[in-house]
Design an enzyme around this catalytic site. Structure first.
Site, PDB file in Angstrom:
ATOM      1  N   ASP A 283       0.877  -1.176   0.000  1.00  0.00           N
ATOM      2  CA  ASP A 283       0.000   0.000   0.000  1.00  0.00           C
ATOM      3  C   ASP A 283       0.915   1.227   0.000  1.00  0.00           C
ATOM      4  O   ASP A 283       1.929   1.245   0.699  1.00  0.00           O
ATOM      5  CB  ASP A 283      -0.896  -0.015   1.260  1.00  0.00           C
ATOM      6  CG  ASP A 283      -2.138   0.865   1.097  1.00  0.00           C
ATOM      7  OD1 ASP A 283      -3.267   0.349   1.251  1.00  0.00           O
ATOM      8  OD2 ASP A 283      -1.971   2.070   0.796  1.00  0.00           O
TER       9      ASP A 283
ATOM     10  N   ALA B 296      -5.505  -1.861  -5.131  1.00  0.00           N
ATOM     11  CA  ALA B 296      -4.870  -0.534  -5.189  1.00  0.00           C
ATOM     12  C   ALA B 296      -5.238   0.198  -6.471  1.00  0.00           C
ATOM     13  O   ALA B 296      -4.942  -0.282  -7.574  1.00  0.00           O
ATOM     14  CB  ALA B 296      -3.352  -0.690  -5.096  1.00  0.00           C
TER      15      ALA B 296
ATOM     16  N   SER C 289     -15.880  -2.906 -10.771  1.00  0.00           N
ATOM     17  CA  SER C 289     -16.996  -2.091 -10.280  1.00  0.00           C
ATOM     18  C   SER C 289     -18.195  -2.205 -11.199  1.00  0.00           C
ATOM     19  O   SER C 289     -18.049  -2.383 -12.412  1.00  0.00           O
ATOM     20  CB  SER C 289     -16.556  -0.618 -10.229  1.00  0.00           C
ATOM     21  OG  SER C 289     -17.671   0.209 -10.068  1.00  0.00           O
TER      22      SER C 289
ATOM     23  N   TYR D 222     -12.717   6.965 -14.288  1.00  0.00           N
ATOM     24  CA  TYR D 222     -12.538   5.901 -13.272  1.00  0.00           C
ATOM     25  C   TYR D 222     -13.153   4.595 -13.765  1.00  0.00           C
ATOM     26  O   TYR D 222     -12.503   3.548 -13.794  1.00  0.00           O
ATOM     27  CB  TYR D 222     -13.192   6.322 -11.951  1.00  0.00           C
ATOM     28  CG  TYR D 222     -13.450   5.143 -11.047  1.00  0.00           C
ATOM     29  CD1 TYR D 222     -14.725   4.584 -10.946  1.00  0.00           C
ATOM     30  CD2 TYR D 222     -12.416   4.538 -10.344  1.00  0.00           C
ATOM     31  CE1 TYR D 222     -14.966   3.472 -10.155  1.00  0.00           C
ATOM     32  CE2 TYR D 222     -12.648   3.431  -9.553  1.00  0.00           C
ATOM     33  CZ  TYR D 222     -13.927   2.898  -9.460  1.00  0.00           C
ATOM     34  OH  TYR D 222     -14.157   1.780  -8.679  1.00  0.00           O
TER      35      TYR D 222
ATOM     36  N   LYS E 117     -11.645   0.645 -15.106  1.00  0.00           N
ATOM     37  CA  LYS E 117     -12.106  -0.704 -14.703  1.00  0.00           C
ATOM     38  C   LYS E 117     -12.429  -1.535 -15.946  1.00  0.00           C
ATOM     39  O   LYS E 117     -12.069  -2.703 -16.055  1.00  0.00           O
ATOM     40  CB  LYS E 117     -13.328  -0.604 -13.786  1.00  0.00           C
ATOM     41  CG  LYS E 117     -13.038   0.007 -12.428  1.00  0.00           C
ATOM     42  CD  LYS E 117     -11.971  -0.776 -11.669  1.00  0.00           C
ATOM     43  CE  LYS E 117     -11.671  -0.171 -10.320  1.00  0.00           C
ATOM     44  NZ  LYS E 117     -10.568  -0.860  -9.623  1.00  0.00           N
TER      45      LYS E 117
ATOM     46  N   VAL F 253     -29.467  15.591  -0.145  1.00  0.00           N
ATOM     47  CA  VAL F 253     -29.942  14.471  -0.961  1.00  0.00           C
ATOM     48  C   VAL F 253     -29.999  14.947  -2.404  1.00  0.00           C
ATOM     49  O   VAL F 253     -30.730  15.896  -2.726  1.00  0.00           O
ATOM     50  CB  VAL F 253     -31.332  14.006  -0.483  1.00  0.00           C
ATOM     51  CG1 VAL F 253     -31.899  12.931  -1.416  1.00  0.00           C
ATOM     52  CG2 VAL F 253     -31.240  13.489   0.951  1.00  0.00           C
TER      53      VAL F 253
ATOM     54  N   ARG G  51     -26.889  15.312  -8.623  1.00  0.00           N
ATOM     55  CA  ARG G  51     -25.425  15.439  -8.795  1.00  0.00           C
ATOM     56  C   ARG G  51     -25.104  15.022 -10.217  1.00  0.00           C
ATOM     57  O   ARG G  51     -25.586  13.976 -10.685  1.00  0.00           O
ATOM     58  CB  ARG G  51     -24.704  14.529  -7.801  1.00  0.00           C
ATOM     59  CG  ARG G  51     -23.204  14.487  -7.905  1.00  0.00           C
ATOM     60  CD  ARG G  51     -22.566  13.707  -6.771  1.00  0.00           C
ATOM     61  NE  ARG G  51     -22.900  12.280  -6.839  1.00  0.00           N
ATOM     62  CZ  ARG G  51     -22.421  11.380  -5.969  1.00  0.00           C
ATOM     63  NH1 ARG G  51     -21.625  11.745  -4.984  1.00  0.00           N
ATOM     64  NH2 ARG G  51     -22.756  10.107  -6.068  1.00  0.00           N
TER      65      ARG G  51
HETATM   66  C1  WQD Z   1     -24.992   6.851  -3.773  1.00  0.00           C
HETATM   67  C2  WQD Z   1     -26.300   7.621  -3.910  1.00  0.00           C
HETATM   68  C3  WQD Z   1     -26.021   9.826  -4.815  1.00  0.00           C
HETATM   69  C4  WQD Z   1     -23.803  11.477  -1.455  1.00  0.00           C
HETATM   70  C5  WQD Z   1     -19.984   4.755  -5.664  1.00  0.00           C
HETATM   71  C6  WQD Z   1     -18.555   4.997  -5.943  1.00  0.00           C
HETATM   72  C7  WQD Z   1     -18.129   4.270  -7.196  1.00  0.00           C
HETATM   73  C8  WQD Z   1     -18.520   2.814  -7.126  1.00  0.00           C
HETATM   74  C9  WQD Z   1     -19.978   2.620  -6.743  1.00  0.00           C
HETATM   75  C10 WQD Z   1     -16.609   1.509  -6.650  1.00  0.00           C
HETATM   76  C11 WQD Z   1     -26.374   8.404  -5.219  1.00  0.00           C
HETATM   77  C12 WQD Z   1     -26.555   9.879  -3.379  1.00  0.00           C
HETATM   78  C13 WQD Z   1     -24.485  10.608  -2.292  1.00  0.00           C
HETATM   79  C14 WQD Z   1     -24.487  12.563  -0.846  1.00  0.00           C
HETATM   80  C15 WQD Z   1     -26.515  11.859  -1.936  1.00  0.00           C
HETATM   81  N1  WQD Z   1     -17.696   2.149  -6.190  1.00  0.00           N
HETATM   82  N2  WQD Z   1     -25.818  10.817  -2.520  1.00  0.00           N
HETATM   83  N3  WQD Z   1     -25.835  12.720  -1.120  1.00  0.00           N
HETATM   84  O1  WQD Z   1     -22.276   7.352  -6.838  1.00  0.00           O
HETATM   85  O2  WQD Z   1     -23.288   5.043  -6.553  1.00  0.00           O
HETATM   86  O3  WQD Z   1     -20.793   5.353  -6.639  1.00  0.00           O
HETATM   87  O4  WQD Z   1     -20.229   3.374  -5.563  1.00  0.00           O
HETATM   88  O5  WQD Z   1     -16.351   1.245  -7.769  1.00  0.00           O
HETATM   89  O6  WQD Z   1     -16.728   4.417  -7.274  1.00  0.00           O
HETATM   90  O7  WQD Z   1     -18.366   6.366  -6.109  1.00  0.00           O
HETATM   91  O8  WQD Z   1     -22.140   6.110  -4.635  1.00  0.00           O
HETATM   92  O9  WQD Z   1     -22.346   6.833  -2.297  1.00  0.00           O
HETATM   93  O10 WQD Z   1     -21.577   8.538  -4.036  1.00  0.00           O
HETATM   94  O11 WQD Z   1     -23.943   7.783  -4.040  1.00  0.00           O
HETATM   95  O12 WQD Z   1     -27.731  12.034  -2.163  1.00  0.00           O
HETATM   96  O13 WQD Z   1     -23.922  13.391  -0.076  1.00  0.00           O
HETATM   97  O14 WQD Z   1     -26.387   8.578  -2.871  1.00  0.00           O
HETATM   98  O15 WQD Z   1     -26.671  10.793  -5.613  1.00  0.00           O
HETATM   99  O16 WQD Z   1     -27.721   8.388  -5.658  1.00  0.00           O
HETATM  100  P1  WQD Z   1     -22.207   6.011  -6.237  1.00  0.00           P
HETATM  101  P2  WQD Z   1     -22.433   7.368  -3.697  1.00  0.00           P
END
Ligand code: WQD
Length: 336
Positions: free
Chosen positions: A32, A82, A125, A150, A154, A217, A295
Site C-alpha cells: 500500500d 490498489a 466495479s 474511473y 475498470k 440528498v 449530482r
Molecule cells: C450513492 C447515492 C447519490 C452522497 C460509488 C462509488 C463508485 C462505485 C460505486 C466503486 C447516489 C446519493 C451521495 C451525498 C446523496 N464504487 N448521494 N448525497 O455514486 O453510486 O458510486 O459506488 O467502484 O466508485 O463512487 O455512490 O455513495 O456517491 O452515491 O444524495 O452526499 O447517494 O446521488 O444516488 P455512487 P455514492
C-alpha cells in the site's frame, strides 16, 4: 500456508479482506502506498486477528520496486485493490488515473508471468457497465461506454487481464462491486474518507456525528418510488468474503474459463431516502438532511442480479442494510 499479496490492503475493502483472509488461514502480505489510507489500519487489523500482516510501502507504478518485491517474495495469489477511485477527480485528472490504475495493473501482471503466479482477483466495479439499459444487471448485460474515466479504467483493466490470462495461461476473476458500505463488527476498521466524503453512507454518519452540518440528498425527481436514486448497498464484510471464495475457486481449479466476471451485490435496490430511514431505525438517530439538485454524472438506478455468484461461487450476502448502517455508525462513533 499460501501467501497472498493484497495490494491496497490498508484501504476500506482491502483491510476487511485482509481480516477475512487471515481468518481463513492465509499468510497475507500487503502493498500500500498510503495515498488513500493510514498505517494505523495495520495495527487495527492486527488487533482483530492477532496476526500482523507483512507490510510494504510501495508505489505500484514504480516498476523497479514492484520487480524487487516479487524477487524477494514467493507469492501464491494476488488480490488487487490498489487504485484511485474518485469518480469526479478522475474526470479532472484522467492521465493520473490511467497511469496509476492501468500502469500498476500491467506491472503486476508482468510479475505474475515472470514468477509463475497463476491466481489473480481484480477489484472491479458495477460502474464498468456504464448506464444500464435493463435492470437488474447480470454479467451478460452489455457494457456501455463508461460514464467516467474511473469506470473506464475498470473496463480497460478487465480487458488487459483477460488478454494476459489468454496469452500466458493465467487465471483471474474480476468482481464487479456495487455499493460497499458498513464496517467490521469490532468497529476497529471501516471507511476512512479523505476530506469531505463523496459517498452517501460516510456523509450520513459524519452528519449524525455532527461533523457535517446537513446531508444533501441529490435530487428527488427521479422516476423511482420516492424520487431519489437507487443503488445496491452491500456490507463490506460480505464483499470481503466474496474475494475469499473467488480465490479458492481458482486454487481449487473450479473456474470454467481463464477469466471470469461476477457481480457482487445484494440484488436489492434501495433509494437514498430508504437508506436514511434505515439508518435512523438502526441507530435511533434523527438525520438532518434536505433535498437539492441532482449530482451530475449520477444515474437513476442500478442494482445487481447476483445469481451467478450465488450459484458458481456459492456466495450470498448475509448482512442486511440496517446491519451495515449500524456497523458504519459504531465505527463513526470511534473516530476522534
Ligand atoms: C450513492 C447515492 C447519490 C452522497 C460509488 C462509488 C463508485 C462505485 C460505486 C466503486 C447516489 C446519493 C451521495 C451525498 C446523496 N464504487 N448521494 N448525497 O455514486 O453510486 O458510486 O459506488 O467502484 O466508485 O463512487 O455512490 O455513495 O456517491 O452515491 O444524495 O452526499 O447517494 O446521488 O444516488 P455512487 P455514492
Amino acid at each position: 500456508m499460501k501467501k497472498i499479496l493484497v495490494t491496497g490492503g490498508l484501504g476500506f475493502i482491502g483491510s476487511h479482506t485482509v481480516v477475512e483472509l487471515q481468518k481463513n488461514g492465509y499468510n497475507v502480505v500487503i502493498i500500500d502506498n498510503l495515498s488513500n489510507s493510514t498505517l494505523s489500519v495495520l495495527d487495527n487489523i492486527t488487533s482483530i486477528t492477532g496476526t500482523k500482516p507483512e507490510f510494504h510501502n510501495i508505489d505500484l507504478h514504480n516498476k523497479k520496486a514492484v520487480q524487487s518485491f516479487f524477487k524477494q517474495n514467493n507469492i501464491n495469489g494476488i488480490i488487487h485493490f490498489a487504485a484511485y477511485k474518485a469518480v469526479g477527480e478522475s474526470m479532472d485528472n484522467p492521465l493520473a488515473y490511467y497511469e496509476n490504475n492501468l500502469g500498476s495493473l500491467v506491472y503486476l501482471l508482468q510479475e505474475m508471468k515472470e514468477h509463475k503466479i497463476d491466481h489473480f482477483i481484480f477489484s472491479s466495479s458495477c460502474m464498468a457497465y456504464g448506464t444500464p439499459e435493463k435492470l437488474p444487471i447480470t454479467e451478460k448485460t452489455p457494457t456501455n461506454k463508461a460514464a467516467s474515466v474511473y469506470a473506464n479504467t475498470k473496463q480497460i483493466g478487465e480487458e488487459i487481464i483477460q488478454d494476459s490470462c489468454k496469452a500466458y495461461n493465467k487465471n483471474a476473476i474480476a468482481l464487479r462491486y456495487f455499493n460497499p458500505i458498513g464496517a467490521h463488527e469490532s468497529a476497529k476498521i471501516g471507511e476512512l474518507p479523505n476530506g469531505v466524503p463523496q459517498n452517501l453512507v460516510p456523509f450520513i454518519t459524519q452528519t449524525a456525528a455532527g461533523i457535517r452540518e446537513q446531508l444533501l440528498v441529490f435530487g428527488n425527481d427521479y422516476d423511482t418510488i420516492d424520487g431519489t436514486a437507487i443503488r445496491d448497498y452491500i456490507h463490506v464484510v460480505d464483499l470481503a468474503n466474496a474475494h475469499i471464495v473467488a480465490l479458492e475457486r481458482l486454487f481449487n481449479k473450479k473456474n470454467k474459463a481463464n477469466f471470469e466476471l461476477f457481480n457482487i451485490g445484494t440484488g436489492k435496490g434501495s433509494t437514498v431516502l430508504e437508506v436514511i430511514e434505515a439508518f435512523e431505525k438502526a441507530t435511533g438517530k434523527t438525520l438532518n438532511y434536505k433535498i437539492t439538485e441532482r449530482r451530475s454524472g449520477d444515474i437513476q438506478e442500478i442494482y445487481a442480479d447476483p445469481t451467478l455468484a450465488n450459484n458458481e461461487l456459492k456466495w450470498k450476502p448475509e448482512k442486511s442494510l440496517e446491519q451495515a448502517l449500524f456497523d458504519a455508525w459504531q465505527w463513526q462513533k470511534k473516530q476522534s
